[in-house]
Motif scaffolding. Structure first.
Motif, PDB file in Angstrom:
ATOM      1  N   CYS A 110      39.198  27.400  40.730  1.00 61.06           N
ATOM      2  CA  CYS A 110      39.646  28.769  40.195  1.00 61.06           C
ATOM      3  C   CYS A 110      41.464  28.672  40.847  1.00 61.06           C
ATOM      4  O   CYS A 110      42.641  28.657  40.045  1.00 61.06           O
ATOM      5  N   ILE A 111      41.531  28.131  42.062  1.00 59.15           N
ATOM      6  CA  ILE A 111      42.724  27.469  43.235  1.00 59.15           C
ATOM      7  C   ILE A 111      42.889  26.058  42.349  1.00 59.15           C
ATOM      8  O   ILE A 111      44.644  26.234  41.537  1.00 59.15           O
ATOM      9  N   GLY A 112      42.492  25.569  41.988  1.00 59.29           N
ATOM     10  CA  GLY A 112      43.064  24.255  41.541  1.00 59.29           C
ATOM     11  C   GLY A 112      42.735  24.253  39.957  1.00 59.29           C
ATOM     12  O   GLY A 112      43.850  23.559  39.812  1.00 59.29           O
ATOM     13  N   GLY A 113      42.583  24.916  38.635  1.00 55.88           N
ATOM     14  CA  GLY A 113      43.005  25.425  37.913  1.00 55.88           C
ATOM     15  C   GLY A 113      44.375  26.475  37.960  1.00 55.88           C
ATOM     16  O   GLY A 113      44.550  27.208  36.960  1.00 55.88           O
ATOM     17  N   ASN A 114      45.354  26.613  38.668  1.00 62.48           N
ATOM     18  CA  ASN A 114      46.989  27.253  39.302  1.00 62.48           C
ATOM     19  C   ASN A 114      46.294  29.035  38.778  1.00 62.48           C
ATOM     20  O   ASN A 114      47.014  29.898  38.335  1.00 62.48           O
ATOM     21  N   ASP A 143      29.011  40.548  28.210  1.00 63.11           N
ATOM     22  CA  ASP A 143      29.863  40.242  26.663  1.00 63.11           C
ATOM     23  C   ASP A 143      31.171  39.949  26.380  1.00 63.11           C
ATOM     24  O   ASP A 143      31.149  40.671  26.339  1.00 63.11           O
ATOM     25  N   VAL A 144      31.708  39.511  27.261  1.00 62.50           N
ATOM     26  CA  VAL A 144      32.960  40.074  27.324  1.00 62.50           C
ATOM     27  C   VAL A 144      33.632  38.900  27.586  1.00 62.50           C
ATOM     28  O   VAL A 144      33.779  37.260  27.928  1.00 62.50           O
ATOM     29  N   SER A 145      34.595  38.942  26.158  1.00 61.65           N
ATOM     30  CA  SER A 145      35.166  37.917  25.764  1.00 61.65           C
ATOM     31  C   SER A 145      36.789  37.867  26.028  1.00 61.65           C
ATOM     32  O   SER A 145      37.588  39.439  26.533  1.00 61.65           O
ATOM     33  N   LEU A 146      38.424  37.397  26.650  1.00 64.50           N
ATOM     34  CA  LEU A 146      39.403  38.163  27.109  1.00 64.50           C
ATOM     35  C   LEU A 146      40.186  36.778  26.156  1.00 64.50           C
ATOM     36  O   LEU A 146      40.176  35.264  27.002  1.00 64.50           O
ATOM     37  N   LYS A 147      41.552  36.663  25.950  1.00 59.92           N
ATOM     38  CA  LYS A 147      42.869  35.339  26.495  1.00 59.92           C
ATOM     39  C   LYS A 147      43.605  35.847  27.311  1.00 59.92           C
ATOM     40  O   LYS A 147      44.255  37.763  26.933  1.00 59.92           O
ATOM     41  N   HIS A 154      43.879  25.426  30.001  1.00 62.68           N
ATOM     42  CA  HIS A 154      43.139  24.182  28.348  1.00 62.68           C
ATOM     43  C   HIS A 154      41.764  23.599  29.116  1.00 62.68           C
ATOM     44  O   HIS A 154      41.364  22.851  28.381  1.00 62.68           O
ATOM     45  N   ARG A 155      41.831  23.822  30.548  1.00 62.36           N
ATOM     46  CA  ARG A 155      40.767  23.313  30.697  1.00 62.36           C
ATOM     47  C   ARG A 155      38.989  24.062  30.977  1.00 62.36           C
ATOM     48  O   ARG A 155      39.830  25.500  31.689  1.00 62.36           O
ATOM     49  N   LEU A 156      38.116  23.526  30.593  1.00 61.16           N
ATOM     50  CA  LEU A 156      36.846  24.002  30.840  1.00 61.16           C
ATOM     51  C   LEU A 156      36.612  23.857  31.990  1.00 61.16           C
ATOM     52  O   LEU A 156      36.157  22.360  32.077  1.00 61.16           O
ATOM     53  N   MET A 157      36.214  25.026  32.271  1.00 59.23           N
ATOM     54  CA  MET A 157      35.449  24.456  34.135  1.00 59.23           C
ATOM     55  C   MET A 157      33.768  24.630  34.140  1.00 59.23           C
ATOM     56  O   MET A 157      33.295  25.634  33.081  1.00 59.23           O
ATOM     57  N   ALA A 158      33.603  24.091  34.412  1.00 58.65           N
ATOM     58  CA  ALA A 158      32.151  23.042  34.510  1.00 58.65           C
ATOM     59  C   ALA A 158      31.459  24.270  35.428  1.00 58.65           C
ATOM     60  O   ALA A 158      30.877  24.823  35.354  1.00 58.65           O
ATOM     61  N   GLN A 159      32.356  24.191  36.844  1.00 52.50           N
ATOM     62  CA  GLN A 159      31.343  24.672  38.580  1.00 52.50           C
ATOM     63  C   GLN A 159      33.353  25.756  37.777  1.00 52.50           C
ATOM     64  O   GLN A 159      34.454  25.801  38.326  1.00 52.50           O
ATOM     65  N   VAL A 160      32.844  27.214  38.094  1.00 47.80           N
ATOM     66  CA  VAL A 160      33.837  28.509  38.774  1.00 47.80           C
ATOM     67  C   VAL A 160      33.720  28.856  40.246  1.00 47.80           C
ATOM     68  O   VAL A 160      32.323  29.490  40.267  1.00 47.80           O
ATOM     69  N   SER A 161      34.762  28.291  41.193  1.00 49.33           N
ATOM     70  CA  SER A 161      34.163  29.305  42.623  1.00 49.33           C
ATOM     71  C   SER A 161      35.780  28.877  42.576  1.00 49.33           C
ATOM     72  O   SER A 161      36.763  28.187  42.202  1.00 49.33           O
ATOM     73  N   PRO A 162      36.007  30.399  43.830  1.00 45.89           N
ATOM     74  CA  PRO A 162      37.192  30.198  43.858  1.00 45.89           C
ATOM     75  C   PRO A 162      38.152  29.079  44.174  1.00 45.89           C
ATOM     76  O   PRO A 162      39.417  29.054  43.605  1.00 45.89           O
ATOM     77  N   SER A 214      54.457  33.698  25.596  1.00 44.34           N
ATOM     78  CA  SER A 214      54.457  32.581  24.424  1.00 44.34           C
ATOM     79  C   SER A 214      53.062  32.654  24.477  1.00 44.34           C
ATOM     80  O   SER A 214      52.637  33.444  24.302  1.00 44.34           O
ATOM     81  N   ASP A 215      53.252  31.543  23.042  1.00 45.31           N
ATOM     82  CA  ASP A 215      51.717  31.258  22.258  1.00 45.31           C
ATOM     83  C   ASP A 215      50.551  30.952  23.755  1.00 45.31           C
ATOM     84  O   ASP A 215      49.129  30.468  22.735  1.00 45.31           O
ATOM     85  N   THR A 216      50.992  30.524  24.276  1.00 43.45           N
ATOM     86  CA  THR A 216      49.739  29.629  25.212  1.00 43.45           C
ATOM     87  C   THR A 216      49.181  30.441  25.315  1.00 43.45           C
ATOM     88  O   THR A 216      49.272  31.381  26.691  1.00 43.45           O
ATOM     89  N   VAL A 217      47.866  30.191  25.844  1.00 41.72           N
ATOM     90  CA  VAL A 217      46.870  30.991  25.936  1.00 41.72           C
ATOM     91  C   VAL A 217      46.482  30.035  27.852  1.00 41.72           C
ATOM     92  O   VAL A 217      46.043  28.989  27.458  1.00 41.72           O
ATOM     93  N   LEU A 218      46.843  31.081  28.932  1.00 46.42           N
ATOM     94  CA  LEU A 218      46.354  29.729  29.906  1.00 46.42           C
ATOM     95  C   LEU A 218      44.562  30.483  30.408  1.00 46.42           C
ATOM     96  O   LEU A 218      44.371  29.915  31.150  1.00 46.42           O
ATOM     97  N   LEU A 219      44.124  31.702  30.185  1.00 47.05           N
ATOM     98  CA  LEU A 219      43.281  32.135  30.569  1.00 47.05           C
ATOM     99  C   LEU A 219      41.897  32.000  29.318  1.00 47.05           C
ATOM    100  O   LEU A 219      42.879  33.149  28.460  1.00 47.05           O
ATOM    101  N   GLU A 220      40.924  32.203  29.186  1.00 52.86           N
ATOM    102  CA  GLU A 220      40.033  32.248  28.240  1.00 52.86           C
ATOM    103  C   GLU A 220      39.138  32.761  28.672  1.00 52.86           C
ATOM    104  O   GLU A 220      38.332  31.877  29.181  1.00 52.86           O
ATOM    105  N   ALA A 221      38.271  33.663  28.474  1.00 50.42           N
ATOM    106  CA  ALA A 221      36.798  33.972  29.349  1.00 50.42           C
ATOM    107  C   ALA A 221      36.166  34.073  27.469  1.00 50.42           C
ATOM    108  O   ALA A 221      36.768  34.800  26.522  1.00 50.42           O
ATOM    109  N   ARG A 222      35.226  33.281  27.249  1.00 45.94           N
ATOM    110  CA  ARG A 222      34.182  34.170  25.965  1.00 45.94           C
ATOM    111  C   ARG A 222      32.704  34.310  26.455  1.00 45.94           C
ATOM    112  O   ARG A 222      31.879  33.350  27.025  1.00 45.94           O
TER     113      ARG A 222
END
Lengths: 341, 502
Positions: free
Chosen positions: B327-331, B273-277, B316-324, B255-263
């Motif tokens: 991320c589990i909470g972010g599915n 400097d890694v970006s991916l979708k 679709h949620r910008l993660m302020a703090q990234v921790s395991p 699908s077109d839905t981006v589930l993970l995006e790194a900038r």
């Protein structure tokens, strides 16, 4: 092929394998009844249970820490500082005149000291990344030193006497002997419930086995460690209440012999020092066994220093037996090595 | 004098009554490279541990250069000229190269002190033999895996090894290091050293070995000269059946839905400097050599390591703090490369491992875990993923085969029903038969709408499973290839560091 008797045998064997202390406890108990004069008297058996109760409380707390792969040296100092601070509140402070007020405040102070020291330990381990044995050794020295200093400031001797009579009920005075036993049983049940039924208990085991995998699995590793250090401290505080009430005075030497017996109870009980295996069931058996030994050797007129040698030897033996029983592969490997020599 | 270096006859071994080797007959000729392969649990490790003196056989005989051979310890095996290059290298990382070479017996001078001069000069000779880019005083911690392996081989030669056993030596090597190792093996062979080369990687075995022995369920399933057997034939021998296809095929839609995006993610000098979708239903491969920063990228994405810069958007949620746990909470879910130290509680039963993540959802307000629900979820996962376990409540994860262990790791996450999967080398140490099942699990996840990042060092599996492949090299993404343009050489070229790319 299904053979019920071999099934039963296997079950018994697996219990013994899991808790090698159980047959040892049964045998020593029978031995004490048969061979130690005055052991099997109502008075002594009551004494036995009383001696077990504060040891059980403090050992339950330590079990959580050891299950996590850590150690808590500060428990003995919590015991001591709690004892003298609580005694001060009840005997020497302005509150001393009203036991109805001074006793609850004293108990709160004693358990509060445990909570505070446990919190400091937990934060030192998680935030400063200190190994628990370093962090708790430091708090043991600081808190233990404080206790002696404090006693010498408020009292001419190393103890503080003059506690209210009512307080001794918590120590099992006279016909109230069941009170500390009930408290100990309640603490044990609560610890068992925490470990076996709650998410917190599951975390304690998981982090004890593999902190890294636990972190990646989203477990709150730091929070859990702080929680169990606090638990250990609070248990020591509660044990301080019971022990002080039983002795009838606040003593700055209360914790001296307690560390060895506590650590012996947990380890001889079968909780693995590298973390993740064992539990408060093991610790209960360990406490009953160590107290039995203490009690019986006492009746036989054996002194504390002999007891130290025996306890040290037991810790060594149980560490070896856990190792051997847990790894059959290790066993065959050892056999190969041995014949090589 | 026969031409056999090592002969085993009727070797049997059982662990607590369970037979693992059923009377093996086995011969290693002088100066040959003998490939040994087979699924996990086929008995390869047990066999090699018997030869290496770690385990003792229950019955049978071994003959080493026409003499009876029955080692009681690894030290005896070494004394008889057998060297073992383990999967996990046995070097002390805090010691120097020279110290490691002499760890089991330092030469001493008259006063009983260690003779450092002698150690250094002998070590230097050993290093020169393979012209390794190290000095005797280099700390092993500072060496790459490939060089460490060379140090181990040099150490074996110092002990006058006549037979060298390699156990999965290439699992953590880059392809350049691998080539160097193969070159060395060729040199050793010319010197008349006999070698046993154990591996899952059939391609390597064909390239390297004179003869190939296949083990299956503790028996020899056949030995043939490498020139006379095909890869398919070999796989058939390993699994005892024919694999019609190595990769499953499943119809799925992206699908077109981006589930993970790194900038613009950055972490130390490893991720630059890694970006991916990642889109729903998509399996994205991440290829690169050892040390390219793939594992580090995955760890930064999952918050195991804290990023230095960059943004991460999960669901679709910008993660302020990234921790395991965030991320589990972010599915999201993360299957680590090293399941023993980062994925599983090895000394705990299967059940305790499966419910590790999910339990938090099965808890009431008092923190009490609903054991009935937990058991139900565990049973479901075991059934869904076809985990082969007899009694999940008591059977330790460490007793399972590699493939089943990996399925337990999958189960632990799948139970939580995540939508984003980060998989780091999910088929490492998993045998051919179970690999197919792991691929099927991955495909099925994507079919159900999950986004998958599939990190691997094996191009074939990436090309077989992925919809597109990203290539990473020295911390940067250097290429992206869609499925239609998959080409082994092109991908490899992108992964190799070269002047044109810098």
């Amino acid at each position: 092929m299904h053979n019920p008797s071999s099934d039963c045998q296997r079950k018994v064997w697996s219990i013994f394998r899991e808790m090698p202390i159980l047959p040892l406890l049964i045998v020593s108990f029978l031995g004490a009844i048969a061979g130690v004069p005055y052991f099997c008297t109502v008075g002594n058996l009551r004494n036995y249970l009383l001696q077990s109760s504060d040891l059980l409380i403090i050992s339950c707390g330590l079990t959580f820490v050891v299950l996590n792969g850590g150690i808590d040296f500060s428990i003995t100092s919590i015991l001591t500082l709690g004892s003298v601070a609580g005694a001060y509140v009840m005997a020497l402070s302005p509150l001393a005149a009203t036991p109805a007020l001074s006793i609850p405040v004293a108990i709160a102070v004693m358990m509060g000291i445990g909570l505070l020291v446990g919190m400091v330990n937990g934060l030192a381990v998680t935030q400063l990344k200190m190994p628990s044995f370093v962090a708790t050794l430091a708090t043991q020295l600081v808190v233990g030193g404080l206790a002696v200093q404090f006693t010498s400031m408020v009292s001419a001797t190393s103890s503080i006497a003059g506690l209210p009579e009512v307080f001794f009920v918590l120590g099992g005075e006279g016909r109230f002997f069941f009170v500390p036993i009930l408290i100990a049983v309640a603490v044990w049940l609560f610890s068992w419930w925490l470990l076996e039924r709650t998410l917190f208990g599951q975390w304690v085991y998981a982090i004890g086995v593999n902190p890294k995998a636990s972190f990646i699995s989203g477990l709150p590793v730091k929070r859990t460690i702080v929680g169990l250090m606090v638990l250990s401290g609070v248990c020591a505080g509660l044990a301080s209440v019971i022990a002080t009430a039983r002795n009838g005075v606040g003593m700055s030497s209360l914790g001296d012999k307690m560390f060895l017996t506590t650590i012996a109870s947990v380890i001889v009980g079968g909780t693995n020092t590298s973390g993740g295996h064992g539990g408060v069931m093991h610790t209960l058996l360990g406490v009953l066994f160590i107290t039995l030994l203490n009690n019986a050797l006492n009746l036989l007129g054996v002194g504390w220093y002999t007891m130290m040698i025996v306890l040290g030897g037991l810790i060594l033996l149980s560490a070896m037996s856990t190792h051997l029983l847990n790894s059959r592969a290790g066993w065959t490997w050892k056999k190969g090595q041995a014949s090589d020599v | 004098m026969s031409d056999t270096a090592l002969r085993l006859a009727g070797v049997r071994k059982a662990f607590s009554g369970v037979p693992v080797l059923h009377g093996l007959d086995f011969a290693l000729k002088k100066g040959e490279v003998l490939g040994v392969t087979g699924e996990n649990g086929a008995g390869k490790s047990t066999l090699m541990n018997i030869i290496g003196g770690v385990l003792r056989m229950d019955a049978g005989t071994m003959t080493l250069f026409d003499e009876p051979y029955a080692p009681c310890s690894p030290a005896q095996a070494t004394a008889k000229g057998i060297a073992f290059i383990h999967q996990e290298l046995n070097l002390f990382t805090n010691l120097t190269v020279a110290e490691n070479m002499f760890i089991d017996g330092f030469p001493t001078n008259r006063f009983g002190a260690i003779d450092h001069k002698k150690i250094t000069s002998i070590a230097q000779q050993a290093i020169d033999r393979f012209s390794l880019p190290v000095t005797p005083a280099t700390k092993v911690a500072d060496l790459s895996t490939g060089i460490r392996q060379m140090v181990e081989i040099s150490k074996a030669l110092l002990k006058n090894a006549r037979i060298i056993i390699f156990d999965e030596p290439t699992t953590s090597l880059s392809s350049r290091e691998k080539n160097a190792l193969f070159h060395t093996i060729g040199e050793l062979q010319q010197r008349g050293i006999s070698m046993i080369y154990i591996s899952h990687i059939l391609e390597d075995i064909f390239r390297l070995c004179d003869r190939i022995t296949v083990l299956r369920d503790g028996r020899i399933a056949g030995t043939s000269p490498a020139a006379e057997i095909s890869e398919n034939e070999l796989i058939k021998r390993m699994v005892g059946r024919e694999l019609s296809q190595i990769f499953p095929s499943i119809e799925k839609t992206i699908s077109d839905t981006v589930l993970l995006e790194a900038r613009h993610l950055k972490w130390r000098q490893r991720v630059k400097d890694v970006s991916l979708k990642l889109r729903a239903g998509e399996i994205v491969g991440l290829y690169g050599l050892m040390g390219a920063g793939r594992t580090e990228l995955a760890k930064v994405l999952f918050g195991v390591e804290q990023r230095d810069a960059g943004e991460l958007i999960l669901n679709h949620r910008l993660m302020a703090q990234v921790s395991p746990s965030a991320c589990i909470g972010g599915n999201a879910a993360f299957i680590t490369e090293d399941r023993r130290s980062e994925g599983l509680l090895m000394s705990k039963p299967v059940d305790d491992n499966l419910c590790l993540v999910k339990s938090a959802d099965l808890t009431n307000r008092l923190g009490v875990v609903n054991v009935v629900e937990r058991a139900r979820h565990n049973r479901e996962a075991i059934k869904d993923l076809q985990i082969r376990v007899v009694d999940p409540a008591t059977q330790l994860v460490s007793s399972l085969s590699g493939g089943n262990q990996q399925k337990v790791v999958f189960g632990k996450w799948v139970m939580k029903d995540p939508k984003i999967f980060l998989l780091d080398e999910p088929t490492r140490g998993v045998d051919v038969g179970a690999r197919f099942e792991i691929y099927s699990i991955i495909m099925d996840l994507a079919k159900r709408g999950s986004a998958v990042l599939f990190i691997s060092s094996e191009l074939q599996e990436l090309m077989g499973v992925c919809d597109r492949i990203l290539v990473m090299q020295e911390g940067r993404l250097t290429g992206e290839v869609p499925k239609a343009e998959f080409d082994q050489e092109k991908l490899l070229e992108m992964a190799l560091p070269g002047p044109a790319l810098t």
